[in-house]
Design a protein around this motif. Structure first.
Motif, PDB file in Angstrom:
ATOM      1  N   ASN A  32     105.233 -38.564  29.249  1.00 49.73           N
ATOM      2  CA  ASN A  32     105.567 -39.179  28.195  1.00 49.73           C
ATOM      3  C   ASN A  32     104.698 -39.511  27.868  1.00 49.73           C
ATOM      4  O   ASN A  32     103.445 -39.962  26.883  1.00 49.73           O
ATOM      5  N   ALA A  33     104.375 -40.938  28.731  1.00 51.74           N
ATOM      6  CA  ALA A  33     103.665 -42.088  28.458  1.00 51.74           C
ATOM      7  C   ALA A  33     101.787 -41.748  29.372  1.00 51.74           C
ATOM      8  O   ALA A  33     101.198 -42.664  28.521  1.00 51.74           O
ATOM      9  N   LEU A  34     101.779 -40.772  29.737  1.00 49.08           N
ATOM     10  CA  LEU A  34     100.049 -40.985  29.982  1.00 49.08           C
ATOM     11  C   LEU A  34      99.734 -39.546  29.643  1.00 49.08           C
ATOM     12  O   LEU A  34      98.652 -39.973  28.921  1.00 49.08           O
ATOM     13  N   LEU A  35     100.563 -38.450  28.688  1.00 47.89           N
ATOM     14  CA  LEU A  35     100.169 -38.470  27.971  1.00 47.89           C
ATOM     15  C   LEU A  35      99.761 -38.738  26.242  1.00 47.89           C
ATOM     16  O   LEU A  35      99.352 -38.312  25.744  1.00 47.89           O
ATOM     17  N   GLY A  36     100.695 -39.648  26.206  1.00 48.91           N
ATOM     18  CA  GLY A  36     100.178 -40.553  24.426  1.00 48.91           C
ATOM     19  C   GLY A  36     101.563 -40.256  23.200  1.00 48.91           C
ATOM     20  O   GLY A  36     101.329 -40.228  22.287  1.00 48.91           O
ATOM     21  N   ARG A  37     102.484 -39.296  24.088  1.00 47.08           N
ATOM     22  CA  ARG A  37     102.791 -38.678  23.267  1.00 47.08           C
ATOM     23  C   ARG A  37     104.439 -38.113  23.443  1.00 47.08           C
ATOM     24  O   ARG A  37     104.832 -38.112  25.048  1.00 47.08           O
ATOM     25  N   ALA A  38     105.523 -38.011  23.044  1.00 46.12           N
ATOM     26  CA  ALA A  38     106.246 -37.242  22.983  1.00 46.12           C
ATOM     27  C   ALA A  38     106.784 -35.743  23.599  1.00 46.12           C
ATOM     28  O   ALA A  38     107.130 -35.332  22.940  1.00 46.12           O
ATOM     29  N   ALA A  39     105.795 -35.109  24.376  1.00 46.19           N
ATOM     30  CA  ALA A  39     105.744 -34.160  25.120  1.00 46.19           C
ATOM     31  C   ALA A  39     106.802 -33.458  25.943  1.00 46.19           C
ATOM     32  O   ALA A  39     106.826 -32.492  25.645  1.00 46.19           O
TER      33      ALA A  39
END
Length: 389
Positions: free
Chosen positions: A237-244
């Protein structure tokens, strides 16, 4: 479910040329080499058909898979490409030739893989399991919330090197080790077990190290691997920048995680951070080696270098005279734990290979007899000549 050969669309036709605008796939790793491989696959009689399109597998589930294609995301059957070889099953990260006009769409063929992260299964049939395909970076997530298992790190790294990917060791939950001295010791121990591998302390909670990690994997395909509870979903989630990805807490009594991620999902990384894609994988309880000889050579590079100076080319580093590896252990320059781990993983890898290769089994039997004879000889030398009564 109907077999692909029964689809009317599976009969060759030249009524409509297949689409050639593949720009939508660029964000998922498509390049000119993949396009050449796709054209080559489409030219084969077994793969030829009406309007095939390329696609990248983003998820596999019970004989079906989701693929991103120039026509959008498709759900396709994989029945047509079920092989005898378990290493050739459709896997997250694969590039495929897809019949988009089938009812339902189906995968005609897989393009040749550039890399594959493979582990052995617990099956007595010595089968391998592909965890992710066409990966440039393998992020090995290890939690600092529990005692760091250096042997497990070496096991993961051996598999990562063997896959053809560049491993990166990520020590997660760094915020739980605020003491700088303690953290420095943990980083130093991890670095000793990972020669030639970037080692990063990261906290998804505070953001520490996330930008550095994102820069290290930008633009390629990255597989995120580790045990349950290592913080993989939070890191994703941190790398994606969203709560995926869904996040769950670990058990307090043993710091073990619960299986939050149950399938391997390929997710696009933000373009503002350099792009690329991330494959998040379920937590791995067991990590068996599979054809990992090259990976072991990378993971234990310092031992391999020392072995070049041994008196005997086939030195087993056990009791042979002139062994440079044992000399390094005695002098303290090589930790004995490293040598023990190296021997253990070499034996495991050799056992697995022997189970699938009768010739290797015969060689191992011969070498075992030679080692026994050498051991008896060394014991006799230590005891000295026997006295006759």
């Amino acid at each position: 479910m109907s077999h692909p050969s029964s689809h009317p669309s599976s009969q060759p036709s030249s009524a409509t040329p297949r689409p050639r605008d593949f720009s939508a796939l660029a964000a998922y790793g498509w390049d000119t080499a993949w396009e050449a491989a796709y054209d080559d696959a489409c030219a084969r009689p077994a793969t030829a058909g009406p309007d095939p399109v390329p696609g990248r597998v983003v998820r596999v589930d019970r004989g079906q898979c989701d693929l991103v294609t120039p026509l959008g995301t498709l759900r396709a059957d994989t029945e047509f490409v079920v092989p005898r070889d378990p290493l050739r099953v459709v896997c997250t990260g694969d590039w495929a030739v897809v019949d988009a006009t089938g009812n339902p769409p189906y995968v005609r063929a897989l393009l040749p893989r550039r890399t594959a992260f493979v582990r052995s299964t617990s099956s007595k049939r010595s089968e391998g399991q592909v965890l992710a395909a066409n990966v440039e970076h393998a992020l090995i997530a290890v939690s600092l919330a529990a005692e760091v298992d250096l042997g497990r790190i070496e096991r993961f790294l051996s598999l990562a090197w063997s896959s053809g990917a560049q491993p990166v060791l990520v020590l997660t939950k760094a915020d739980l080790v605020p003491d700088e001295t303690t953290r420095s010791h943990l980083l130093a121990d991890a670095a000793t077990s990972a020669p030639g591998v970037p080692v990063l302390a990261v906290s998804a909670e505070t953001g520490e190290g996330v930008d550095e990690l994102a820069a290290a994997v930008a633009g390629g395909t990255t597989a995120l691997l580790g045990q349950s509870g290592a913080g993989k979903s939070t890191l994703a989630n941190a790398l994606l920048g969203r709560a995926a990805q869904t996040v769950r807490t670990v058990r307090d009594r043993d710091h073990k995680g619960r299986h939050t991620t149950t399938t391997r999902n390929l997710l696009p990384l933000p373009a503002e951070r350099g792009g690329g894609v991330l494959i998040d994988t379920p937590g791995l309880r067991g990590v068996g080696l599979w054809d990992a000889e090259d990976g072991l050579g990378h993971t234990f590079a310092e031992i391999e270098e020392l072995a070049a100076d041994c008196r005997f080319a086939d030195c087993a580093h056990v009791a042979e005279p002139g062994c440079a590896v044992l000399a390094a252990v005695e002098s303290g320059t090589l930790p004995e734990r490293r040598l023990d781990s190296y021997r253990k993983l070499l034996r495991e890898n050799a056992r697995l290979a022997a189970r699938t290769d009768a010739r290797l089994r015969a060689e191992q039997h011969r070498e075992a007899k030679q080692r026994q004879a050498l051991g008896r000889h060394m014991m006799e030398r230590k005891r000295g000549p026997r006295r006759r009564s």
